[in-house]
Design an enzyme around this catalytic site. Structure first.
Site, short mmCIF file in Angstrom:
data_model
loop_
_atom_site.label_atom_id
_atom_site.label_comp_id
_atom_site.label_asym_id
_atom_site.label_seq_id
_atom_site.Cartn_x
_atom_site.Cartn_y
_atom_site.Cartn_z
N GLY A 17 -5.62 29.30 -3.31
CA GLY A 17 -6.46 29.03 -4.49
C GLY A 17 -7.90 29.43 -4.27
N PRO A 19 -12.05 29.16 -4.25
CG PRO A 19 -13.76 30.24 -3.09
CD PRO A 19 -12.67 30.49 -4.10
NE ARG A 223 -2.12 -13.17 5.18
CZ ARG A 223 -2.17 -13.82 6.34
NH1 ARG A 223 -3.19 -13.63 7.17
NH2 ARG A 223 -1.22 -14.66 6.68
CG HIS A 224 0.36 -15.59 0.47
ND1 HIS A 224 0.09 -16.69 1.26
CD2 HIS A 224 0.97 -14.69 1.29
CE1 HIS A 224 0.53 -16.48 2.48
NE2 HIS A 224 1.06 -15.27 2.54
CD GLU A 295 4.47 -10.46 5.85
OE1 GLU A 295 4.57 -9.23 5.59
OE2 GLU A 295 3.48 -10.94 6.43
CG HIS A 361 3.44 -11.46 1.87
ND1 HIS A 361 3.61 -12.81 1.78
CD2 HIS A 361 3.95 -10.93 0.72
CE1 HIS A 361 4.20 -13.10 0.63
NE2 HIS A 361 4.42 -11.98 -0.03
CB ALA A 363 3.63 -7.35 7.91
O1 F6P Z 1 2.19 -15.65 9.58
C1 F6P Z 1 2.15 -15.10 8.30
C2 F6P Z 1 2.98 -13.86 8.20
O2 F6P Z 1 2.83 -13.32 6.92
C3 F6P Z 1 4.48 -14.03 8.52
O3 F6P Z 1 5.26 -14.43 7.42
C4 F6P Z 1 4.85 -12.67 9.05
O4 F6P Z 1 6.04 -12.70 9.79
C5 F6P Z 1 3.62 -12.35 9.86
O5 F6P Z 1 2.54 -12.88 9.17
C6 F6P Z 1 3.40 -10.87 10.09
O6 F6P Z 1 2.39 -10.71 11.05
P1 F6P Z 1 2.78 -10.24 12.53
O7 F6P Z 1 3.42 -8.91 12.35
O8 F6P Z 1 1.45 -10.17 13.23
O9 F6P Z 1 3.75 -11.21 13.15
#
Ligand code: F6P
Length: 409
Positions: A17, A19, A223-224, A295, A361, A363
């Site tokens: 393409g 510039p 997070r919640h 989660e 959550h 993770a």
């Molecule tokens: O402790 C809260 C939470 O959301 C758990 O439900 C979940 O297993 C964890 O955190 C995930 O964090 P980690 O991967 O650090 O264990």
């Protein structure tokens, strides 16, 4: 890690393409997306090679195709970048993005021949933006701050850059179906044309590129509120909010009312778990519950505390500690699994032009945060995402701004 499906060999995405059409922007977005999905991806930007080899501040006539000296210097740096790219793909690279103008069929044929000789699959990605306001924006927002125009009067820089574009326009040949597999993105994702494309990865890219846009809007992650499991240090489950968590939900509602008074101006998504849905309830706004945002599934460890896991399943505890990204809870998930199921969420966030609030959550938010901040997925597993904070991310062309708001009252 190689998660490319059986139908994909090592792949070179060859940008095409004029510039200031958004090639580098698109290349970087693809790099971030594929890296997050676990493909080892890297951009090879020929402009950067040119700046190192020839110098940054080259006047526009260096880019004139009738200037033999400029032409041969540019060809040389293009070949050098290409050879590095192929070498990298021979190592542990999965997808390399060759970021250059590649405006003639002859140049593209040369690039494709070299890649194919080395067993590298080629997919051209043409950015064919004809919207003058986007081009103007690109020139002003990215080119003026580029090392090519450092310390130059902005009007002189714009004039020079327009002349540079004109040199390329004289020789530009849009991709032709005879040239092989390509995707053509027109008007910043307004439409994507697909030609001769086959295979899982290429189809995924089509979908991704179709949803990209340039609208600037924040993505808010929280997070919640604190749950009864958080109080007892248990993981997983589907607990209710604690009284403290319920308070957070109300404080979050006040924050949102102040920040976005129009209830329709924000898209709100929660996971399908009670603690996330209960956090959204006091907001008094429409929200959508996604299972993809649930989660990480802790499998047989669901409902336990980390201390219990350490005592009762020391091998599991150790295995997770050793490789938290790939460790999969028996009958549960790993972070790697979570990222794969979050892909539709990322595509939806990319597609949405309104601000988005995600209530999820720890993770899951680590994984989403890693995407926006170009953090390698395996490095996301320990990112701090405390309760009762809103992370406001503002993704922009080359990165992401962040504001953390503490609502711990
Ligand atoms: O402790 C809260 C939470 O959301 C758990 O439900 C979940 O297993 C964890 O955190 C995930 O964090 P980690 O991967 O650090 O264990």
């Amino acid at each position: 890690m190689h998660i490319i499906g059986p139908d994909t060999r090592k792949m070179a995405l060859v940008m095409v393409g004029l510039p200031a059409r958004g090639k580098s922007y698109t290349a970087r977005r693809i790099e971030r997306y594929l890296s997050w999905l676990g493909y080892h991806t890297r951009v090879f930007n020929v402009g950067q090679y040119r700046r190192v080899r020839v110098g940054a501040q080259m006047p526009h006539d260096f880019f004139d195709p009738d200037n033999p000296k400029g032409e041969s210097a540019r060809r040389e740096v293009a070949l050098e970048a290409l050879s590095d790219l192929i070498e990298w793909l021979h190592g542990d690279g999965d997808v390399a993005i060759y970021d250059a103008t590649n405006t003639t069929a002859e140049r593209r044929a040369m690039v494709a021949a070299q890649c194919q000789e080395q067993g590298v699959q080629v997919l051209f990605v043409e950015i064919a933006c004809d919207d003058p306001s986007i081009i103007e924006d690109n020139i002003r927002s990215t080119k003026l701050s580029s090392p090519d125009y450092v310390d130059m009067d902005p009007d002189d820089a714009v004039r020079d850059f327009r002349n540079r574009i004109a040199h390329y326009e004289r020789i530009y040949q849009p991709l032709h179906p005879d040239e092989g597999a390509f995707l053509r993105v027109t008007g910043a994702g307004r439409s994507v044309t697909v030609s001769n494309v086959d295979g899982y990865l290429a189809s995924r890219l089509v979908f991704f590129l179709m949803n990209l846009h340039l609208t600037d809007r924040p993505v808010l992650l929280t997070r919640h509120g604190e749950s009864m499991y958080n109080v007892n240090h248990q993981i997983g489950g589907d607990p209710d909010l604690s009284p403290q968590g319920q308070r957070y939900a109300h404080v979050l509602a006040d924050f949102l009312d102040a920040r976005f008074p129009d209830p329709e101006s924000v898209t709100i998504w929660t996971s399908s778990l009670k603690r996330a849905v209960q956090t959204a309830n006091p907001l008094g706004r429409r929200s959508l519950a996604w299972r993809s945002l649930d989660e990480i599934n802790a499998g047989i460890c669901d409902g336990m505390t980390y201390e219990q896991i350490k005592q009762e399943m020391p091998l599991e505890f150790e295995a997770r500690h050793h490789d938290k990204f790939r460790y999969r809870y028996p009958r549960g998930e790993s972070y790697e699994d979570v990222i794969q199921r979050l892909e539709p969420v990322i595509i939806e966030i990319e597609r949405t032009r309104k601000p988005v609030l995600v209530i999820a959550h720890q993770a899951v938010l680590r994984a989403l945060y890693a995407y926006f901040n170009s953090i390698a997925p395996h490095e996301c597993t320990r990112l701090p995402v405390p309760l009762h904070r809103v992370l406001e991310l503002r993704p922009h062309a080359y990165g992401c701004q962040e504001v953390r708001v503490s609502l711990d009252k």
